[in-house]
Scaffold this motif. Structure first.
Motif, PDB file in Angstrom:
ATOM      1  N   PRO A 130     -12.324  55.380  13.313  1.00  0.00           N
ATOM      2  CA  PRO A 130     -12.932  54.399  14.223  1.00  0.00           C
ATOM      3  C   PRO A 130     -12.043  53.197  14.523  1.00  0.00           C
ATOM      4  CG  PRO A 130     -13.689  53.969  12.014  1.00  0.00           C
ATOM      5  CD  PRO A 130     -12.749  55.162  11.906  1.00  0.00           C
ATOM      6  N   TRP A 131     -10.820  53.195  13.952  1.00  0.00           N
ATOM      7  CA  TRP A 131      -9.947  52.026  14.100  1.00  0.00           C
ATOM      8  C   TRP A 131      -9.536  51.808  15.562  1.00  0.00           C
ATOM      9  CZ3 TRP A 131     -11.293  50.623   9.641  1.00  0.00           C
ATOM     10  CH2 TRP A 131     -11.304  51.488   8.567  1.00  0.00           C
ATOM     11  N   SER A 132      -9.636  52.841  16.373  1.00  0.00           N
ATOM     12  CA  SER A 132      -9.240  52.721  17.775  1.00  0.00           C
ATOM     13  C   SER A 132     -10.242  51.917  18.609  1.00  0.00           C
ATOM     14  CB  SER A 132      -9.071  54.118  18.388  1.00  0.00           C
ATOM     15  OG  SER A 132     -10.257  54.870  18.244  1.00  0.00           O
ATOM     16  N   ILE A 133     -11.409  51.617  18.049  1.00  0.00           N
ATOM     17  CA  ILE A 133     -12.436  50.859  18.774  1.00  0.00           C
ATOM     18  C   ILE A 133     -12.226  49.375  18.493  1.00  0.00           C
ATOM     19  CG2 ILE A 133     -14.905  50.496  19.121  1.00  0.00           C
ATOM     20  CD1 ILE A 133     -15.346  53.346  18.123  1.00  0.00           C
ATOM     21  N   ARG A 134     -11.667  48.669  19.447  1.00  0.00           N
ATOM     22  CA  ARG A 134     -11.310  47.267  19.227  1.00  0.00           C
ATOM     23  C   ARG A 134     -12.528  46.372  18.990  1.00  0.00           C
ATOM     24  NH1 ARG A 134      -6.019  45.311  20.466  1.00  0.00           N
ATOM     25  NH2 ARG A 134      -4.662  46.942  21.285  1.00  0.00           N
ATOM     26  N   ARG A 135     -13.645  46.685  19.613  1.00  0.00           N
ATOM     27  CA  ARG A 135     -14.805  45.813  19.434  1.00  0.00           C
ATOM     28  C   ARG A 135     -15.270  45.771  17.981  1.00  0.00           C
ATOM     29  NH1 ARG A 135     -17.279  43.773  24.340  1.00  0.00           N
ATOM     30  NH2 ARG A 135     -18.846  42.838  22.969  1.00  0.00           N
ATOM     31  N   GLY A 136     -14.859  46.800  17.215  1.00  0.00           N
ATOM     32  CA  GLY A 136     -15.182  46.775  15.794  1.00  0.00           C
ATOM     33  C   GLY A 136     -14.482  45.674  15.032  1.00  0.00           C
ATOM     34  N   ILE A 137     -13.458  45.065  15.652  1.00  0.00           N
ATOM     35  CA  ILE A 137     -12.753  43.958  15.004  1.00  0.00           C
ATOM     36  C   ILE A 137     -13.648  42.723  14.926  1.00  0.00           C
ATOM     37  CG2 ILE A 137     -10.697  42.478  15.107  1.00  0.00           C
ATOM     38  CD1 ILE A 137      -9.937  45.288  14.595  1.00  0.00           C
ATOM     39  N   GLY A 138     -14.655  42.619  15.808  1.00  0.00           N
ATOM     40  CA  GLY A 138     -15.534  41.464  15.796  1.00  0.00           C
ATOM     41  C   GLY A 138     -16.214  41.235  14.454  1.00  0.00           C
ATOM     42  N   PRO A 139     -16.957  42.212  13.926  1.00  0.00           N
ATOM     43  CA  PRO A 139     -17.548  42.038  12.599  1.00  0.00           C
ATOM     44  C   PRO A 139     -16.495  41.826  11.513  1.00  0.00           C
ATOM     45  CG  PRO A 139     -18.606  43.836  13.773  1.00  0.00           C
ATOM     46  CD  PRO A 139     -17.409  43.441  14.584  1.00  0.00           C
ATOM     47  N   TRP A 140     -15.338  42.470  11.660  1.00  0.00           N
ATOM     48  CA  TRP A 140     -14.249  42.286  10.687  1.00  0.00           C
ATOM     49  C   TRP A 140     -13.834  40.818  10.647  1.00  0.00           C
ATOM     50  CZ3 TRP A 140      -9.324  40.487  10.231  1.00  0.00           C
ATOM     51  CH2 TRP A 140      -8.552  40.953   9.159  1.00  0.00           C
ATOM     52  N   LYS A 141     -13.717  40.199  11.813  1.00  0.00           N
ATOM     53  CA  LYS A 141     -13.327  38.787  11.862  1.00  0.00           C
ATOM     54  C   LYS A 141     -14.388  37.896  11.214  1.00  0.00           C
ATOM     55  CE  LYS A 141     -10.359  38.760  15.988  1.00  0.00           C
ATOM     56  NZ  LYS A 141     -10.256  38.308  17.400  1.00  0.00           N
ATOM     57  N   LEU A 142     -15.663  38.234  11.408  1.00  0.00           N
ATOM     58  CA  LEU A 142     -16.712  37.430  10.790  1.00  0.00           C
ATOM     59  C   LEU A 142     -16.575  37.401   9.279  1.00  0.00           C
ATOM     60  CD1 LEU A 142     -19.832  38.497  12.890  1.00  0.00           C
ATOM     61  CD2 LEU A 142     -18.637  36.305  12.962  1.00  0.00           C
ATOM     62  N   ARG A 143     -16.052  38.478   8.741  1.00  0.00           N
ATOM     63  CA  ARG A 143     -15.910  38.545   7.278  1.00  0.00           C
ATOM     64  C   ARG A 143     -14.592  37.952   6.795  1.00  0.00           C
ATOM     65  NH1 ARG A 143     -16.722  43.904   3.399  1.00  0.00           N
ATOM     66  NH2 ARG A 143     -16.087  42.880   1.456  1.00  0.00           N
ATOM     67  N   TYR A 144     -13.523  38.153   7.549  1.00  0.00           N
ATOM     68  CA  TYR A 144     -12.196  37.828   7.009  1.00  0.00           C
ATOM     69  C   TYR A 144     -11.458  36.682   7.701  1.00  0.00           C
ATOM     70  CZ  TYR A 144     -12.649  42.385   4.711  1.00  0.00           C
ATOM     71  OH  TYR A 144     -13.081  43.450   3.956  1.00  0.00           O
ATOM     72  N   LEU A 145     -11.867  36.288   8.899  1.00  0.00           N
ATOM     73  CA  LEU A 145     -11.126  35.264   9.626  1.00  0.00           C
ATOM     74  C   LEU A 145     -11.690  33.881   9.313  1.00  0.00           C
ATOM     75  CD1 LEU A 145      -8.870  34.738  11.717  1.00  0.00           C
ATOM     76  CD2 LEU A 145     -10.616  34.886  13.505  1.00  0.00           C
ATOM     77  N   SER A 146     -10.891  33.057   8.644  1.00  0.00           N
ATOM     78  CA  SER A 146     -11.335  31.719   8.272  1.00  0.00           C
ATOM     79  C   SER A 146     -10.147  30.766   8.300  1.00  0.00           C
ATOM     80  CB  SER A 146     -11.947  31.724   6.868  1.00  0.00           C
ATOM     81  OG  SER A 146     -12.202  30.397   6.426  1.00  0.00           O
ATOM     82  N   ALA A 147     -10.376  29.591   8.854  1.00  0.00           N
ATOM     83  CA  ALA A 147      -9.331  28.577   8.903  1.00  0.00           C
ATOM     84  C   ALA A 147      -9.288  27.729   7.631  1.00  0.00           C
ATOM     85  CB  ALA A 147      -9.539  27.669  10.112  1.00  0.00           C
ATOM     86  N   ASN A 148     -10.184  27.990   6.703  1.00  0.00           N
ATOM     87  CA  ASN A 148     -10.201  27.215   5.459  1.00  0.00           C
ATOM     88  C   ASN A 148      -8.997  27.546   4.589  1.00  0.00           C
ATOM     89  OD1 ASN A 148     -12.706  26.046   6.089  1.00  0.00           O
ATOM     90  ND2 ASN A 148     -13.816  27.786   5.205  1.00  0.00           N
ATOM     91  N   PRO A 149      -8.450  26.567   3.881  1.00  0.00           N
ATOM     92  CA  PRO A 149      -7.335  26.858   2.968  1.00  0.00           C
ATOM     93  C   PRO A 149      -7.757  27.858   1.893  1.00  0.00           C
ATOM     94  CG  PRO A 149      -7.600  24.485   3.276  1.00  0.00           C
ATOM     95  CD  PRO A 149      -8.812  25.137   3.887  1.00  0.00           C
ATOM     96  N   VAL A 150      -6.822  28.676   1.464  1.00  0.00           N
ATOM     97  CA  VAL A 150      -7.101  29.625   0.386  1.00  0.00           C
ATOM     98  C   VAL A 150      -7.204  28.889  -0.943  1.00  0.00           C
ATOM     99  CG1 VAL A 150      -6.273  31.651  -0.862  1.00  0.00           C
ATOM    100  CG2 VAL A 150      -5.916  31.480   1.608  1.00  0.00           C
ATOM    101  N   VAL A 151      -6.259  28.003  -1.188  1.00  0.00           N
ATOM    102  CA  VAL A 151      -6.209  27.241  -2.437  1.00  0.00           C
ATOM    103  C   VAL A 151      -6.698  25.821  -2.166  1.00  0.00           C
ATOM    104  CG1 VAL A 151      -4.716  26.332  -4.254  1.00  0.00           C
ATOM    105  CG2 VAL A 151      -4.310  28.625  -3.326  1.00  0.00           C
ATOM    106  N   GLN A 152      -7.732  25.425  -2.871  1.00  0.00           N
ATOM    107  CA  GLN A 152      -8.252  24.071  -2.733  1.00  0.00           C
ATOM    108  C   GLN A 152      -7.421  23.106  -3.569  1.00  0.00           C
ATOM    109  OE1 GLN A 152     -10.691  23.316  -0.564  1.00  0.00           O
ATOM    110  NE2 GLN A 152     -10.720  25.496  -0.013  1.00  0.00           N
ATOM    111  N   LEU A 153      -7.018  22.007  -2.963  1.00  0.00           N
ATOM    112  CA  LEU A 153      -6.233  20.990  -3.643  1.00  0.00           C
ATOM    113  C   LEU A 153      -7.037  19.699  -3.727  1.00  0.00           C
ATOM    114  CD1 LEU A 153      -2.779  21.523  -1.879  1.00  0.00           C
ATOM    115  CD2 LEU A 153      -3.446  22.323  -4.156  1.00  0.00           C
TER     116      LEU A 153
END
Length: 274
Positions: A130-153
């Protein structure tokens, strides 16, 4: 859930571009390492999800990004959305670039725009269902795309250490190779920079955390020296795909390399890798 999300109008605020700063970001991100020295693209990434081909990002208006607006470039880098409104696959490391400042991305575009155009049409990706279906990237981004820092300082962290975090987690996108992924291709942030299988073949991308078997023994000066020269403390030399990355990082200022080293020594320890 599947619709590509663009930047809001209020987020598209920036000053006049500074290509000098853009060049710094260009080398921090080792753009030429994946996109070729002249940015013509074409490098193939053969992964478990299929074949990804690195695009032409030169200033050529037909086969590169020469006709992109600033908003197009910002949405690509910070949201993973193409000028024609499609999701980009995360083989393009926008999951790291999303942590970049808007002005830095604008400056980066100004630098790339000033480089020679190269006419080179790159074929598209070859992915199975199913990787060929680009619209499936939408839910993927909801889970993995974040502008927050990985390491909190802490709030009172020295500016140099904050700069190191920014360079490593953002433009440098070090975690994209040095952090293992789950079954859906998302980074396991709990294993941040603790090493990962080589996505392009045999071997393993090394652990670069403070408890790594080799790098964990290095001082901050050792790390900075390695980034500058490619030599380890025991006079071994950089190898593999890291060669091109190190050559780009050598073009940063000594202060920036020291900031990267400081951050790598400050990240949370991990169990020792094999």
């Amino acid at each position: 859930l599947t619709r590509p999300a663009l930047l809001e109008t209020a987020e598209l605020s920036y000053a006049d571009p500074d290509p000098v700063n853009g060049e710094i970001l260009f080398h921090a991100g080792s753009c030429a390492a994946c996109h070729e020295t002249d940015l013509r693209g074409g490098h193939e990434l053969n992964t478990e999800f299929g074949m990804f081909r690195v695009p032409n990002i030169s200033s050529d208006p037909k086969t590169g990004i020469g006709n992109w607006s600033t908003a197009d470039f910002l949405n690509a880098m910070l949201r993973g959305v193409s000028p024609d409104g499609q999701h980009y696959y995360p083989s393009f490391p926008y999951t790291s670039y999303t942590r970049m400042h808007v002005q830095d991305v604008v400056d980066l575009k100004a630098y790339i725009d000033g480089l020679p155009p190269v006419h080179n049409a790159v074929d598209g990706h070859e992915l199975g269902f199913p990787w060929s279906i680009r619209r499936g990237i939408g839910p993927w981004k909801l889970r993995y795309l974040s502008a927050n820092p990985v390491v909190q300082l802490p709030e009172n962290t020295e500016p140099d250490l904050q700069r190191g975090r920014y360079l490593v987690e953002g433009p440098g996108h070090c975690g994209e190779c040095h952090t293992e992924r789950d079954a859906w291709g998302g980074l396991r942030l709990q294993r941040w920079l603790a090493g990962a299988p080589n996505p392009e073949g045999e071997g393993r991308i090394p652990d670069i955390t403070p408890t790594a078997r080799e790098v964990g023994e290095w001082s901050a000066k050792d790390i900075a020296y390695y980034l500058e020269t490619g030599f380890t403390p025991d006079f071994d030399t950089v190898g593999g795909s890291m060669v091109a990355v190190q050559e780009n990082l050598a073009r940063l200022s000594a202060k920036d390399r020291a900031a990267i080293a400081a951050y790598l020594q400050a990240i949370p320890p991990q169990p020792k890798s094999d």
